[in-house]
Scaffold this motif. Structure first.
Motif, PDB file in Angstrom:
ATOM      1  N   GLU A  18      60.991  47.162  31.419  1.00 57.95           N
ATOM      2  CA  GLU A  18      60.057  47.837  30.529  1.00 57.95           C
ATOM      3  C   GLU A  18      60.196  47.329  29.100  1.00 57.95           C
ATOM      4  O   GLU A  18      59.223  47.148  28.387  1.00 57.95           O
ATOM      5  CB  GLU A  18      60.312  49.352  30.572  1.00 57.95           C
ATOM      6  N   ALA A 183      47.284  46.905  29.272  1.00 58.02           N
ATOM      7  CA  ALA A 183      48.043  47.578  30.324  1.00 58.02           C
ATOM      8  C   ALA A 183      48.748  46.559  31.218  1.00 58.02           C
ATOM      9  O   ALA A 183      48.291  45.426  31.381  1.00 58.02           O
ATOM     10  CB  ALA A 183      47.118  48.455  31.160  1.00 58.02           C
ATOM     11  N   ARG A 184      49.850  46.977  31.817  1.00 58.08           N
ATOM     12  CA  ARG A 184      50.617  46.069  32.672  1.00 58.08           C
ATOM     13  C   ARG A 184      49.869  45.755  33.970  1.00 58.08           C
ATOM     14  O   ARG A 184      50.013  44.677  34.518  1.00 58.08           O
ATOM     15  CB  ARG A 184      51.972  46.687  33.005  1.00 58.08           C
ATOM     16  N   THR A 187      46.865  49.856  37.630  1.00 55.08           N
ATOM     17  CA  THR A 187      47.273  51.219  37.981  1.00 55.08           C
ATOM     18  C   THR A 187      48.111  51.867  36.883  1.00 55.08           C
ATOM     19  O   THR A 187      48.736  52.892  37.114  1.00 55.08           O
ATOM     20  CB  THR A 187      48.086  51.212  39.288  1.00 55.08           C
ATOM     21  N   ASN A 188      48.137  51.273  35.681  1.00 53.10           N
ATOM     22  CA  ASN A 188      48.951  51.801  34.591  1.00 53.10           C
ATOM     23  C   ASN A 188      48.159  51.725  33.299  1.00 53.10           C
ATOM     24  O   ASN A 188      47.700  50.651  32.915  1.00 53.10           O
ATOM     25  CB  ASN A 188      50.250  50.992  34.470  1.00 53.10           C
ATOM     26  N   THR A 190      49.343  52.590  30.240  1.00 53.19           N
ATOM     27  CA  THR A 190      50.190  52.312  29.079  1.00 53.19           C
ATOM     28  C   THR A 190      50.118  50.832  28.721  1.00 53.19           C
ATOM     29  O   THR A 190      50.213  49.972  29.601  1.00 53.19           O
ATOM     30  CB  THR A 190      51.649  52.695  29.372  1.00 53.19           C
TER      31      THR A 190
END
Length: 502
Positions: A18, A183-184, A187-188, A190
């Motif tokens: 992360e 986003a990464r 489905t994310n 952040t």
């Protein structure tokens, strides 16, 4: 015991992944969907940890100094032993939101910028605000990275910036580089990125396309056109990327299939008020008429692909949700920017649909729990009146170098994001700076300030001359010995004084 160790190692791996990303690079910017990118800083003695939004659309370091309805995290000025209070009020107004506050100075540093020293700088402590702090935002203020003219203002006060304080402490001009990754995954929601401060003379790797900063207040540049790339060009670009052709071959493919002259009417409309690069704004903001034209084309492309999306999504900023993450097959967006290399040259930012079909929430719930997965998206384009603003939707997947002192912004592809690209350069037969009526570059801020100081000096001298001229009779009366006067004048004066006192 083995399972405890294994669990600990997995947790460490997740944390390191992360923080450092998939390729081992460290990231220091994070944010929730639609909340821009924030940096962790420490203020005062003892240090107070706060998150600030990294904003190239403002100048001042502005921090909340009171608890808001949705957050009780703020800067406690009474707890800092290093604070200096000026007693002056300052304020700022943005395209969305306003605030009023008090001007102080304190020590500021970021542990995520280890090469940058702690500095004392001006801080605006926000005491009241309107439509400024977004509901649920995890940031407590703004870290403005623009030039001095767009800083907060107050009566008889100039509010300095954190960047200016850093340059003073390091005794050299500084540039900064933003790498915004988005986003990464699908489905994310952040997003993450990186802010890096560099010496102006730092050499960069890879091909960089530079556009000039037309005015040093916001980062104002020449946006020449915003258009939709046709499917043939997009497919050829994808094939070039997949086969890893060199940049020259890829650019030739774009030139062969997508040759076009700059639409001068569009160029004039885009730059009628100003065109700026603003990391503190989420969307790409276009003049109303151009927004409608671009969105109409995207909407038609979606309908052709049998994608049912309501008009409220396209034109009114409403979210659209699906039970599964979407793999968008829409055309790419192209943004043409004036090149610094020649007045008749430009290059193109190629923005994939994953950038402007922004994921704003991603809940991948297990159906066994009785909850349904939901993936919601918003359009990363909006109508901006007469303004053109390249928000971070146009920046994700790219590296952008802001060379403040020399006056240019460099654009490069990066190793993160959804594959945004930069192509060019392309030539036209006329000067784009002239035909698009773009503002000529103005002197540096320091020179402008010195010019203002000379102007004030001249005005002061003229005012003093007028004042001396008006007061000359009085001065003469006190300094020059009176001449003998006739009795009539003396009696007249005596009589006047006697009349007023009786």
């Amino acid at each position: 015991m083995f399972f405890v160790r294994l669990t600990f190692r997995i947790l460490c791996f997740i944390v390191l992944k992360e923080v450092y990303g998939d390729n081992g690079e460290q990231y220091n910017l994070y944010g929730d969907a639609g909340r821009a990118y924030t940096l962790e800083i420490y203020i005062g003695r003892p240090p107070q940890k706060l998150n600030v939004l990294v904003d190239t659309g403002s100048t001042t370091l502005a921090i909340a100094s009171y608890a808001r309805k949705d957050s009780n995290i703020y800067y406690h000025s009474e707890n800092s032993t290093s604070i200096f209070k000026s007693g002056k009020e300052v304020q700022a107004k943005y395209s969305q939101g306003t605030w009023v506050g008090r001007l102080v100075s304190d020590l500021v540093r970021s542990p995520l910028l280890p090469s940058i020293p702690e500095v004392r700088c001006d801080i605006a402590l926000i005491t009241t605000s309107h439509n400024f702090f977004m509901n649920g935002s995890r940031w407590q203020g703004l870290l403005g990275l623009a030039y001095l003219p767009v800083g907060a203002w107050g009566e008889n006060v100039v509010v300095g910036s954190w960047l200016d304080s850093v340059e003073h402490a390091m005794n050299k001009p500084m540039s900064f580089r933003l790498k915004l990754c988005g986003a990464r995954s699908t489905t994310n929601a952040t997003h993450y990125g990186n802010l890096e401060l560099l010496d102006d003379n730092t050499q960069t790797e890879g091909k960089m396309f530079r556009t000039r900063i037309l005015r040093k207040w916001w980062y104002e540049i020449g946006v020449l056109s915003v258009r939709i790339l046709n499917s043939t060009t997009t497919d050829q670009l994808e094939n070039n990327t997949n086969t890893q052709l060199d940049n020259k071959t890829r650019n030739q493919a774009v030139t062969d299939t997508n040759v076009h002259d700059i639409d001068i009417e569009m160029c004039l409309t885009l730059n009628e008020e100003k065109s700026i690069v603003d990391s503190g704004t989420t969307n790409i903001r276009l003049p109303d008429i151009l927004f409608r034209q671009v969105v109409d084309q995207l909407r038609n492309a979606a309908q052709t692909s049998n994608m049912l999306i309501l008009d409220d999504f396209w034109y009114h900023g409403e979210a659209a949700c699906w039970p599964e993450p979407q793999e968008w097959s829409l055309p790419w967006l192209a943004i043409d920017l004036l090149s610094i290399e020649a007045d008749n040259q430009y290059f193109t930012l190629e923005i994939p649909p994953q950038n402007f079909m922004r994921v704003v929430s991603a809940r991948n719930n297990s159906r066994d729990s009785g909850m349904v997965s939901e993936f919601c998206y918003k359009l990363g384009l909006e109508a901006g009146g007469k303004e053109t603003i390249l928000g971070y939707t146009a920046m994700e997947g790219l590296q952008i170098l802001f060379n403040r002192s020399t006056g240019w912004i460099g654009w490069q592809s990066s190793n993160c994001g959804f594959g945004a690209r930069v192509s060019g350069p392309y030539n036209t037969s006329t000067s784009l700076l002239t035909t698009c009526q773009l503002t000529q570059p103005v002197p540096d801020v320091a020179i402008s300030i010195r010019a203002a100081q000379w102007t004030l000096c001249v005005i002061s001298i003229l005012a003093a001359a007028v004042l001396i001229y008006l007061l000359a009779p009085c001065i003469k009366m006190f300094l020059v010995k009176p001449l003998p006067r006739s009795q009539q004048i003396s009696l007249s004066q005596a009589a006047l004084v006697e009349t007023e006192t009786t």
